[in-house]
Motif scaffolding. Structure first.
Motif, PDB file in Angstrom:
ATOM      1  N   ILE A   4       1.423  -1.070   0.218  1.00 36.99           N
ATOM      2  CA  ILE A   4       0.357  -0.383  -0.170  1.00 36.99           C
ATOM      3  C   ILE A   4       0.278   1.000  -0.166  1.00 36.99           C
ATOM      4  O   ILE A   4      -0.094   2.074  -0.624  1.00 36.99           O
ATOM      5  CB  ILE A   4      -1.189  -0.230   1.002  1.00 36.99           C
ATOM      6  CG1 ILE A   4      -2.243   0.843   1.639  1.00 36.99           C
ATOM      7  CG2 ILE A   4       0.086   0.313   2.977  1.00 36.99           C
ATOM      8  CD1 ILE A   4      -3.785   1.348   2.254  1.00 36.99           C
ATOM      9  N   TRP A   5       1.490   1.387   0.963  1.00 35.70           N
ATOM     10  CA  TRP A   5       3.376   2.411   0.860  1.00 35.70           C
ATOM     11  C   TRP A   5       3.922   1.909   0.207  1.00 35.70           C
ATOM     12  O   TRP A   5       5.167   3.473  -0.340  1.00 35.70           O
ATOM     13  CB  TRP A   5       3.414   2.682   2.029  1.00 35.70           C
ATOM     14  CG  TRP A   5       1.890   2.951   3.367  1.00 35.70           C
ATOM     15  CD1 TRP A   5       1.590   1.812   4.101  1.00 35.70           C
ATOM     16  CD2 TRP A   5       1.105   3.782   3.009  1.00 35.70           C
ATOM     17  NE1 TRP A   5       1.138   2.249   4.354  1.00 35.70           N
ATOM     18  CE2 TRP A   5       0.091   3.595   4.039  1.00 35.70           C
ATOM     19  CE3 TRP A   5       1.075   4.924   2.381  1.00 35.70           C
ATOM     20  CZ2 TRP A   5      -0.698   4.314   4.578  1.00 35.70           C
ATOM     21  CZ3 TRP A   5      -0.489   5.544   2.650  1.00 35.70           C
ATOM     22  CH2 TRP A   5      -0.898   5.436   3.865  1.00 35.70           C
ATOM     23  N   ALA A   6       4.409   1.406  -0.880  1.00 35.34           N
ATOM     24  CA  ALA A   6       5.502   1.360  -1.905  1.00 35.34           C
ATOM     25  C   ALA A   6       5.277   2.497  -2.834  1.00 35.34           C
ATOM     26  O   ALA A   6       4.650   3.029  -3.340  1.00 35.34           O
ATOM     27  CB  ALA A   6       5.074  -0.041  -2.744  1.00 35.34           C
ATOM     28  N   PRO A  60      -4.209   1.093  13.983  1.00 36.69           N
ATOM     29  CA  PRO A  60      -4.485   0.121  13.011  1.00 36.69           C
ATOM     30  C   PRO A  60      -3.160   0.486  12.078  1.00 36.69           C
ATOM     31  O   PRO A  60      -2.110   0.984  11.599  1.00 36.69           O
ATOM     32  CB  PRO A  60      -5.636   1.658  11.957  1.00 36.69           C
ATOM     33  CG  PRO A  60      -5.637   2.351  13.591  1.00 36.69           C
ATOM     34  CD  PRO A  60      -4.663   2.475  14.349  1.00 36.69           C
ATOM     35  N   ALA A  61      -3.534  -0.756  10.844  1.00 37.81           N
ATOM     36  CA  ALA A  61      -2.287  -0.825  10.365  1.00 37.81           C
ATOM     37  C   ALA A  61      -1.897  -0.220   9.812  1.00 37.81           C
ATOM     38  O   ALA A  61      -0.620  -0.479   9.168  1.00 37.81           O
ATOM     39  CB  ALA A  61      -2.657  -2.617  10.466  1.00 37.81           C
ATOM     40  N   ASP A  62      -2.917   0.479   9.562  1.00 36.07           N
ATOM     41  CA  ASP A  62      -2.569   1.011   8.050  1.00 36.07           C
ATOM     42  C   ASP A  62      -1.742   2.420   8.258  1.00 36.07           C
ATOM     43  O   ASP A  62      -0.359   3.064   7.872  1.00 36.07           O
ATOM     44  CB  ASP A  62      -4.008   1.968   6.789  1.00 36.07           C
ATOM     45  CG  ASP A  62      -4.522   2.310   7.251  1.00 36.07           C
ATOM     46  OD1 ASP A  62      -5.073   2.688   8.702  1.00 36.07           O
ATOM     47  OD2 ASP A  62      -5.526   2.747   6.826  1.00 36.07           O
ATOM     48  N   TYR A  63      -2.275   2.691   8.889  1.00 36.59           N
ATOM     49  CA  TYR A  63      -1.321   3.409  10.278  1.00 36.59           C
ATOM     50  C   TYR A  63      -0.052   4.225  10.498  1.00 36.59           C
ATOM     51  O   TYR A  63       1.101   4.904   9.972  1.00 36.59           O
ATOM     52  CB  TYR A  63      -2.096   4.426  10.766  1.00 36.59           C
ATOM     53  CG  TYR A  63      -2.093   6.040  11.725  1.00 36.59           C
ATOM     54  CD1 TYR A  63      -1.402   7.430  11.562  1.00 36.59           C
ATOM     55  CD2 TYR A  63      -1.228   5.273  13.054  1.00 36.59           C
ATOM     56  CE1 TYR A  63      -0.611   8.544  11.547  1.00 36.59           C
ATOM     57  CE2 TYR A  63      -0.731   6.791  13.680  1.00 36.59           C
ATOM     58  CZ  TYR A  63      -0.122   7.324  12.970  1.00 36.59           C
ATOM     59  OH  TYR A  63       0.242   8.777  14.033  1.00 36.59           O
ATOM     60  N   LEU A 169      -9.561  13.045  12.548  1.00 34.75           N
ATOM     61  CA  LEU A 169      -9.237  12.355  14.048  1.00 34.75           C
ATOM     62  C   LEU A 169      -8.907  11.416  13.011  1.00 34.75           C
ATOM     63  O   LEU A 169      -9.879  10.730  11.656  1.00 34.75           O
ATOM     64  CB  LEU A 169     -10.514  12.644  14.434  1.00 34.75           C
ATOM     65  CG  LEU A 169     -10.345  13.782  15.279  1.00 34.75           C
ATOM     66  CD1 LEU A 169     -11.302  13.598  16.296  1.00 34.75           C
ATOM     67  CD2 LEU A 169      -9.537  14.733  15.769  1.00 34.75           C
ATOM     68  N   LEU A 170      -7.954   9.600  13.990  1.00 32.26           N
ATOM     69  CA  LEU A 170      -7.673   8.891  13.111  1.00 32.26           C
ATOM     70  C   LEU A 170      -8.601   8.252  14.518  1.00 32.26           C
ATOM     71  O   LEU A 170      -8.119   8.024  16.156  1.00 32.26           O
ATOM     72  CB  LEU A 170      -6.632   8.156  12.334  1.00 32.26           C
ATOM     73  CG  LEU A 170      -7.089   6.977  12.434  1.00 32.26           C
ATOM     74  CD1 LEU A 170      -7.489   6.161  11.725  1.00 32.26           C
ATOM     75  CD2 LEU A 170      -4.867   6.788  12.625  1.00 32.26           C
ATOM     76  N   THR A 203     -11.008   5.208   5.358  1.00 35.68           N
ATOM     77  CA  THR A 203      -9.632   4.541   5.748  1.00 35.68           C
ATOM     78  C   THR A 203      -8.485   5.409   6.212  1.00 35.68           C
ATOM     79  O   THR A 203      -8.078   6.362   5.714  1.00 35.68           O
ATOM     80  CB  THR A 203      -8.526   2.790   5.689  1.00 35.68           C
ATOM     81  OG1 THR A 203      -8.430   3.080   4.897  1.00 35.68           O
ATOM     82  CG2 THR A 203      -9.972   2.438   5.849  1.00 35.68           C
ATOM     83  N   PHE A 204      -7.228   5.625   7.322  1.00 33.43           N
ATOM     84  CA  PHE A 204      -6.295   6.607   6.739  1.00 33.43           C
ATOM     85  C   PHE A 204      -5.788   6.517   5.996  1.00 33.43           C
ATOM     86  O   PHE A 204      -5.355   7.133   5.000  1.00 33.43           O
ATOM     87  CB  PHE A 204      -5.358   6.021   8.221  1.00 33.43           C
ATOM     88  CG  PHE A 204      -3.504   6.990   8.211  1.00 33.43           C
ATOM     89  CD1 PHE A 204      -4.113   8.229   8.819  1.00 33.43           C
ATOM     90  CD2 PHE A 204      -2.907   6.586   7.043  1.00 33.43           C
ATOM     91  CE1 PHE A 204      -2.526   8.892   8.305  1.00 33.43           C
ATOM     92  CE2 PHE A 204      -1.995   7.367   7.404  1.00 33.43           C
ATOM     93  CZ  PHE A 204      -1.586   8.386   7.957  1.00 33.43           C
TER      94      PHE A 204
END
Length: 237
Positions: A4-6, A60-63, A169-170, A203-204
């Motif tokens: 996701i962040w590549a 959370p996993a993505d953050y 906010l997250l 999501t974030f």
């Protein structure tokens, strides 16, 4: 690195340019500040683990992967992503029972109802025999109002400032965990779930990548225009 962040850090840093180019994206340049498409170095796993332990949460996993792979703070929607260190100050310290505020349940609806009821019961001078009794009661009421107002954001990270007193906010606890909300108390609307481009839940990662997908063509078009090459900045969004 997660898929996701590549390449995201490189994409963001590539947008650094002159102020007049970066000004095409809100929040990138503000007087002598703005995020200017800079990113702080990512956190190490040990640094992140210590922060989670202190706050008594697992992000959370993505953050979490954003902090490890993209940056600890910097360029992002509006005025950029706040550093995690901002959550480790006394501003968001322990709740009255000693539990970190971030670990408490996120429940803005019930808390807002309590706050609304509390506001309706503000002490009135005419109901008291003397000023001293009135002001004692009023100050106790005011202190409780502050407690309830602060409780609205328990269980959420303030990740960005939108300007004019609005915040992104997250949520990190409860049924809304992993979703983005907005703090719009500045206009009297409390907390509301973030909605963008017709999406009812963000999501974030969706929030951040949606911003990057919007900002990237605007900056590239402005760069082409500044270099004297064809490019329509106004239509780049």
């Amino acid at each position: 690195m997660t898929d996701i962040w590549a390449g995201v850090r490189e994409r963001v840093l590539a947008l650094r340019s002159t102020p007049e180019v970066m000004d095409q994206v809100f929040g990138a340049v503000w007087l002598d500040g703005g995020h200017r498409f800079e990113l702080a170095p990512p956190l190490t796993e040990a640094e992140l683990a210590r922060a989670e332990e202190r706050l008594n949460v697992t992000f959370p996993a993505d953050y979490r992967s954003f902090l490890l792979e993209v940056g600890a703070s910097g360029a992002g929607p509006d005025y950029g992503v706040f550093p995690l260190s901002a959550q480790l100050t006394g501003e968001r310290g322990a709740a009255p029972d000693g539990m970190p505020r971030l670990a408490r349940p996120f429940r803005p609806g019930p808390v807002q109802e309590l706050l609304d009821d509390h506001e309706e019961n503000e002490p009135r001078r005419e109901a008291y025999a003397d000023d001293e009794t009135f002001w004692r009661s009023w100050h106790a009421w005011d202190a409780r109002w502050d407690e309830l107002d602060a409780e609205l954001t328990w269980g959420s990270l303030t990740v960005s400032h939108q300007g004019c007193g609005y915040y992104s906010l997250l949520v990190v606890t409860g049924e809304e965990r992993g979703l983005m909300w907005e703090d719009v108390r500045a206009i009297g609307e409390g907390l509301v779930r973030m909605r963008r481009r017709g999406a009812d839940r963000l999501t974030f990662a969706e929030w951040y990548l949606g911003w990057l997908d919007w900002a990237e063509p605007r900056i590239k078009a402005a760069q082409r225009a500044a270099a004297g090459r064809p490019g329509d900045v106004s239509g780049a969004a």
